[in-house]
Design an enzyme around this catalytic site. Structure first.
Site, PDB file in Angstrom:
ATOM      1  N   THR A  35       7.288 -23.615 -26.472  1.00 60.67           N
ATOM      2  CA  THR A  35       6.556 -22.349 -26.331  1.00 60.67           C
ATOM      3  C   THR A  35       7.522 -21.184 -26.553  1.00 60.67           C
ATOM      4  O   THR A  35       8.695 -21.289 -26.197  1.00 60.67           O
ATOM      5  CB  THR A  35       5.969 -22.277 -24.904  1.00 60.67           C
ATOM      6  N   GLY A  36       7.004 -20.081 -27.113  1.00 57.63           N
ATOM      7  CA  GLY A  36       7.829 -18.887 -27.235  1.00 57.63           C
ATOM      8  C   GLY A  36       7.999 -18.439 -28.671  1.00 57.63           C
ATOM      9  O   GLY A  36       7.517 -19.074 -29.623  1.00 57.63           O
ATOM     10  N   SER A  37       8.730 -17.328 -28.818  1.00 56.57           N
ATOM     11  CA  SER A  37       8.838 -16.677 -30.126  1.00 56.57           C
ATOM     12  C   SER A  37       9.788 -17.414 -31.073  1.00 56.57           C
ATOM     13  O   SER A  37       9.775 -17.147 -32.281  1.00 56.57           O
ATOM     14  CB  SER A  37       9.300 -15.229 -29.939  1.00 56.57           C
ATOM     15  N   THR A  38      10.613 -18.331 -30.570  1.00 56.81           N
ATOM     16  CA  THR A  38      11.461 -19.145 -31.449  1.00 56.81           C
ATOM     17  C   THR A  38      10.751 -20.449 -31.787  1.00 56.81           C
ATOM     18  O   THR A  38      10.703 -20.857 -32.966  1.00 56.81           O
ATOM     19  CB  THR A  38      12.831 -19.428 -30.799  1.00 56.81           C
ATOM     20  N   GLY A  96      12.497 -23.710 -27.456  1.00 58.11           N
ATOM     21  CA  GLY A  96      13.425 -22.591 -27.338  1.00 58.11           C
ATOM     22  C   GLY A  96      14.133 -22.589 -25.993  1.00 58.11           C
ATOM     23  O   GLY A  96      13.941 -23.481 -25.163  1.00 58.11           O
ATOM     24  N   GLU A 117       6.980 -27.893 -20.303  1.00 55.67           N
ATOM     25  CA  GLU A 117       8.086 -28.080 -21.257  1.00 55.67           C
ATOM     26  C   GLU A 117       9.035 -29.183 -20.781  1.00 55.67           C
ATOM     27  O   GLU A 117       9.520 -29.979 -21.590  1.00 55.67           O
ATOM     28  CB  GLU A 117       8.841 -26.757 -21.447  1.00 55.67           C
ATOM     29  N   LYS A 135      21.112 -15.830 -27.115  1.00 55.83           N
ATOM     30  CA  LYS A 135      20.828 -16.684 -25.957  1.00 55.83           C
ATOM     31  C   LYS A 135      22.089 -17.386 -25.416  1.00 55.83           C
ATOM     32  O   LYS A 135      22.029 -18.022 -24.370  1.00 55.83           O
ATOM     33  CB  LYS A 135      19.786 -17.754 -26.337  1.00 55.83           C
TER      34      LYS A 135
HETATM   35  C1  5RP Z   1       8.839 -20.577 -22.387  1.00 58.09           C
HETATM   36  C2  5RP Z   1      10.228 -20.907 -22.751  1.00 58.09           C
HETATM   37  C3  5RP Z   1      10.753 -20.361 -24.030  1.00 58.09           C
HETATM   38  O1  5RP Z   1      11.188 -21.408 -24.839  1.00 58.09           O
HETATM   39  C4  5RP Z   1      11.884 -19.431 -23.724  1.00 58.09           C
HETATM   40  O2  5RP Z   1      11.390 -18.412 -22.849  1.00 58.09           O
HETATM   41  C5  5RP Z   1      12.447 -18.781 -24.990  1.00 58.09           C
HETATM   42  O3  5RP Z   1      11.479 -17.964 -25.547  1.00 58.09           O
HETATM   43  P1  5RP Z   1      11.776 -17.099 -26.848  1.00 58.09           P
HETATM   44  O4  5RP Z   1      12.055 -18.043 -27.953  1.00 58.09           O
HETATM   45  O5  5RP Z   1      10.511 -16.284 -27.032  1.00 58.09           O
HETATM   46  O6  5RP Z   1      12.953 -16.217 -26.518  1.00 58.09           O
HETATM   47  O7  5RP Z   1      10.956 -21.568 -22.054  1.00 58.09           O
HETATM   48  O8  5RP Z   1       8.534 -21.014 -21.099  1.00 58.09           O
END
Ligand code: 5RP
Length: 240
Positions: A35-38, A96, A117, A135
């Site tokens: 989940t998330g933008s990556t 991510g 996750e 990160k």
């Molecule tokens: C969601 C997550 C995401 O993988 C984590 O927050 C990274 O998100 P992003 O790629 O948007 O920075 O653990 O619960």
């Protein structure tokens, strides 16, 4: 999406997500998607390859409603971990991270999805992290908070137990709805921050032992490989 329209950070995220899928996702696999933008870039690339006929027999399990909706929008039918064809075992999980160290320990749950996750992660033969350079940290949990998914009935008791250990907890609030964030599983999130470096493996165990804590956003010693994208669209591979 045209790469020219992406921010430098998004170029890094795209490079990581796309490369992980191109290198590790094969026909007939059982694939867990984070989940998330990556992770989004990994989902989009998986869907692109699936629609092009490159991934016959691929079975996909999403880690959140958000990922499920994106998968379906992109033409990827989703399964659950309980589906007999999945049998609670995944070949590869791509996800991510909010923070990761050189040893590939990481924090997840910025999007509040870390319970599902981690269930996917632990069902996977291979857990692959995708992230942009921002990160990377030396120590987990002193800059980005570690999320705890907590049963609503234990909201106050968990805060009190943490306080006795000298740990301040913040109930997570969101936008678009009054009140606290409610996870896909109907629970609350408490975010905690440490002022000095922690032993991620020990903290994961200690925090998980608190009654009412359903999952901890620390993922120590799980990923063996990470794709780290840079603002110019290049990437590096980290392995342990
Ligand atoms: C969601 C997550 C995401 O993988 C984590 O927050 C990274 O998100 P992003 O790629 O948007 O920075 O653990 O619960």
């Amino acid at each position: 999406m045209n790469i020219e329209t992406l921010s430098p950070q998004d170029r890094g995220k795209q490079a990581a997500g796309v490369t992980a899928v191109d290198r590790h996702v094969q026909p007939g696999m059982k694939l867990g998607l984070g989940t998330g933008s990556t992770a989004k870039w990994a989902i989009l690339r998986t869907a692109e390859r699936f629609r092009a006929g490159e991934l016959p027999g691929l079975l996909v399990v999403p880690s959140s409603f958000d990922t499920e909706i994106l998968c379906q929008k992109e033409g990827l039918a989703v399964r659950t971990l309980q589906d007999p064809q999945i049998g609670a075992e995944l070949d590869v999980v791509i996800d991510g991270a909010d923070e990761l160290t050189a040893t590939l320990d990481c924090i997840k749950g910025g999007g509040g999805a870390h319970l599902q996750e981690k269930i996917l992660c632990d069902a996977g033969r291979e857990f692959i992290l995708v992230a942009d350079e921002s990160k990377i940290v030396e120590h987990l949990g002193t800059r980005f908070p570690i999320p705890l998914e907590v049963h609503p009935l234990a909201r106050v008791s968990v805060v009190k137990t943490l306080a006795k250990r000298g740990i301040q907890a913040q109930l997570r609030y969101g936008t678009g709805k009054a009140g606290p964030v409610v996870t896909d599983n109907g629970n609350f999130i408490l975010d905690i921050l440490f002022s000095s470096p922690i032993d991620a493996g020990q903290q994961e165990k200690d925090l998980k032992m608190i009654t009412g804590v359903l999952e901890v956003g620390l993922f120590p010693r799980r990923a063996r490989r990470a794709y780290i994208g840079r603002p110019d669209g290049s990437f590096s591979v980290w392995e342990r």
